[in-house]
Design a protein around this motif. Structure first.
Motif, PDB file in Angstrom:
ATOM      1  N   PRO A 108       0.819  -1.220   0.000  1.00  0.00           N
ATOM      2  CA  PRO A 108       0.000   0.000   0.000  1.00  0.00           C
ATOM      3  C   PRO A 108       0.849   1.265   0.000  1.00  0.00           C
ATOM      4  CG  PRO A 108      -0.828  -1.585   1.604  1.00  0.00           C
ATOM      5  CD  PRO A 108       0.479  -2.124   1.114  1.00  0.00           C
ATOM      6  N   SER A 127      -4.828   3.967  -2.141  1.00  0.00           N
ATOM      7  CA  SER A 127      -3.812   3.171  -1.448  1.00  0.00           C
ATOM      8  C   SER A 127      -3.243   2.033  -2.286  1.00  0.00           C
ATOM      9  CB  SER A 127      -4.402   2.603  -0.154  1.00  0.00           C
ATOM     10  OG  SER A 127      -5.526   1.780  -0.437  1.00  0.00           O
ATOM     11  N   PRO A 171      -5.797  -0.615   4.157  1.00  0.00           N
ATOM     12  CA  PRO A 171      -5.600  -0.489   2.708  1.00  0.00           C
ATOM     13  C   PRO A 171      -6.750  -1.123   1.939  1.00  0.00           C
ATOM     14  CG  PRO A 171      -4.183  -2.213   3.584  1.00  0.00           C
ATOM     15  CD  PRO A 171      -4.826  -1.549   4.768  1.00  0.00           C
TER      16      PRO A 171
END
Length: 347
Positions: A173, A189, A213
């Protein structure tokens, strides 16, 4: 410029049966007409400045002047059809969009009453004023001076092909930005787009949301080239299109039937599968209307041409039209439900 057109009334390429085909063709032609140019169109009889067509009429003729309105009740009689049609003379100029309609049975009767309105001159783009040099003119400069030659205008062909939206998936991420109070600056992300605009306002998310994420997506949207190249969508808005498509390619595990109220699902081995949904919970400033329009456009270009856009009230219909047309759609594509009577099928 001058455009003469007799568009299809009830069918469009890619749509098949299409009640608004003529309006879509007319709107597209008016967009391409030069300022000051004229368009003459044969249109279906129902396309008139009536209460039912008021919104479509206003959107179609925005920035236009209706010079002549004609209704022929039997214009094609010699060809074996008695269908009535309308003939409009439209100039791309500021003017009135209401005029008295001349009604005649056929072209022969029309000629006696018809007065062709004078055409204006198409407006050519200004070339700009040459920059004057300051100071005294030297002998050498006077010798080298030549009469200014007006530059020629070259217009590159307008391309807007439907292309896949390119992006790179991040296995790790993206780093979290510095916390501000209880919020984190928002960032996609898991995705880095090859071409995407910056969002016009700062977006934030809670620390709790930012610490989780997003899943790795697999859906690749297909959008008109200029939608991405001209930065009509920001990276966060494009991310929404990706994840909506990603969700809709999957199915909820199990077999279901609808409950009695028709708003829920009940596990049933004899039922059917249902696709996953996608919930967009963005707050003010994220551009949800533009995101919804982009999601619909991605599906539209994949052949799924029917969508239900639910808003708080009908006054927001204009906002939906604004967001849809900003991405290249036609205003006539977005129709308010009030256009149909309660017992009338929506077509």
């Amino acid at each position: 410029g001058l455009i003469l057109m007799n568009p299809p009334f009830s069918r469009s390429v890619g749509r098949g049966s299409d009640a608004l085909a003529a309006v879509r063709h007319l709107q597209a032609a008016l967009k391409r007409l030069l300022p000051g140019g004229r368009l003459v169109a044969v249109m279906p009889d129902w396309f008139a400045n009536s209460a039912r067509m008021a919104d479509i009429w206003a959107m179609t003729f925005a920035g236009m002047a209706l010079r002549t309105s004609i209704r022929l009740t039997n214009g094609y009689g010699k060809h074996g059809t008695g269908v009535s049609v309308r003939l409009y003379v439209i100039d791309k100029a500021v003017g009135d969009t209401t005029t008295v309609t001349i009604s005649r049975r056929n072209v022969g009767e029309l000629i006696e009453a018809l007065i062709v309105p004078k055409r204006g001159s198409p407006q050519i783009e200004a070339l700009g004023t040459p920059v004057k040099r300051g100071g005294a003119v030297s002998l050498l400069r006077a010798m080298k001076s030549r009469p200014a030659v007006a530059p020629r205008i070259f217009r590159a062909p307008t391309r807007n092909e439907v292309l896949p939206v390119g992006y790179q998936v991040l296995e790790t991420p993206a780093p979290i930005a510095e916390q501000v109070g209880v919020y984190l600056p928002y960032r996609p992300s898991r995705i880095v787009f090859e071409a995407a605009g910056e969002h016009p306002t700062s977006l934030v998310e809670s620390v709790a949301m930012g610490s989780i994420p997003a899943p790795i997506p697999s859906h690749i949207p297909h959008l008109p080239e200029r939608t991405v190249s001209e930065r009509l969508l920001s990276s966060s808005q494009l991310e929404t299109v990706v994840y909506a498509g990603h969700a809709w390619t999957q199915f909820i595990p199990g077999m279901f039937t609808c409950d009695k109220e028709g708003v829920g699902l009940v596990l049933d081995a004899a039922g059917r599968q249902y696709r996953k949904g996608f919930f967009l919970g963005d707050g003010t400033g994220a551009g949800k209307g533009r995101q919804v329009a982009a999601i619909i456009l991605d599906n539209w270009l994949a052949g799924r041409r029917k969508a239900i856009w639910v808003s708080k009230n009908e006054a927001l219909h204009a906002d939906a039209v604004r967001d849809w047309t900003a991405l290249g759609g036609m205003a006539a594509d977005v129709q308010p439900l009030s256009r149909w009577k309660i017992d009338e099928p929506v077509t």
